[in-house]
Write a protein that holds these residues in place. Structure first.
Motif, short mmCIF file in Angstrom:
data_model
loop_
_atom_site.label_atom_id
_atom_site.label_comp_id
_atom_site.label_asym_id
_atom_site.label_seq_id
_atom_site.Cartn_x
_atom_site.Cartn_y
_atom_site.Cartn_z
N ILE A 193 0.84 -1.21 0.00
CA ILE A 193 0.00 0.00 0.00
C ILE A 193 0.87 1.25 0.00
N ILE A 194 1.87 1.29 0.88
CA ILE A 194 2.75 2.47 0.96
C ILE A 194 3.54 2.63 -0.34
N GLY A 195 4.11 1.55 -0.83
CA GLY A 195 4.90 1.60 -2.07
C GLY A 195 4.04 1.97 -3.27
N GLY A 196 2.83 1.44 -3.32
CA GLY A 196 1.92 1.79 -4.41
C GLY A 196 1.58 3.26 -4.41
N TYR A 197 1.35 3.82 -3.24
CA TYR A 197 1.08 5.25 -3.14
C TYR A 197 2.29 6.07 -3.57
N LEU A 198 3.47 5.70 -3.09
CA LEU A 198 4.68 6.44 -3.43
C LEU A 198 4.98 6.38 -4.92
N VAL A 199 4.86 5.20 -5.52
CA VAL A 199 5.10 5.06 -6.95
C VAL A 199 4.08 5.85 -7.75
N GLY A 200 2.82 5.72 -7.39
CA GLY A 200 1.76 6.44 -8.10
C GLY A 200 1.90 7.95 -7.98
#
Length: 141
Positions: free
Chosen positions: A80-87
């Motif tokens: 979730i955190i990585g998906g937000y950061l990448v997005g």
């Protein structure tokens, strides 16, 4: 009296390093989250009898401590955190590139607050490009 220019502090170097390598770090967080989730699935599903998972499960479940239980919680949180950061990074990158390619001074001025807000999610090199664009359009900051 001006502050002495010397070696930057560790905290300053860390902040600059995190901003410069923001894309790599966010992709790494996402990949680690997927990896931990796959390890958890390999332990709690019938895949635990497959060759690579059976060996990994022996390494992560020893001395009465089962790290796979930790992977069940940490993996999805990192996804979730990585998906937000990448997005957030790639959306800001795309929008910033669009605004920097515009030749219209009026459009650039209209979107100036958005560009400055996008710079918080981008690298210091993008700030230099922004300053160059301001100079090209003969605008003051």
């Amino acid at each position: 009296m001006p502050a002495e220019e010397g070696e930057p502090t560790l905290g300053r170097r860390l902040r600059v390093g995190l901003r410069v390598h923001r894309a790599v770090i966010s992709i790494a967080v996402l990949a680690i989250g997927f990896f931990l989730s796959i390890l958890a699935l390999g332990y709690f599903t019938p895949l635990n009898t497959a060759s690579p998972f059976s060996q990994i499960n022996q390494a992560t479940d020893h001395n009465g401590v089962n790290y796979n239980l930790l992977f069940v919680f940490v993996g999805p949180i990192l996804i979730i955190i990585g998906g937000y950061l990448v997005g957030a990074y790639f959306w800001a990158r795309q929008r910033f590139e669009h605004l920097m390619l515009t030749k219209s001074k009026a459009e650039f001025l209209r979107n100036l607050p958005e560009v400055e807000e996008l710079l918080w999610d981008l690298t210091p090199a993008d700030e230099l490009r922004y300053d160059a664009k301001l100079a090209e359009l003969r605008l003051r900051r």
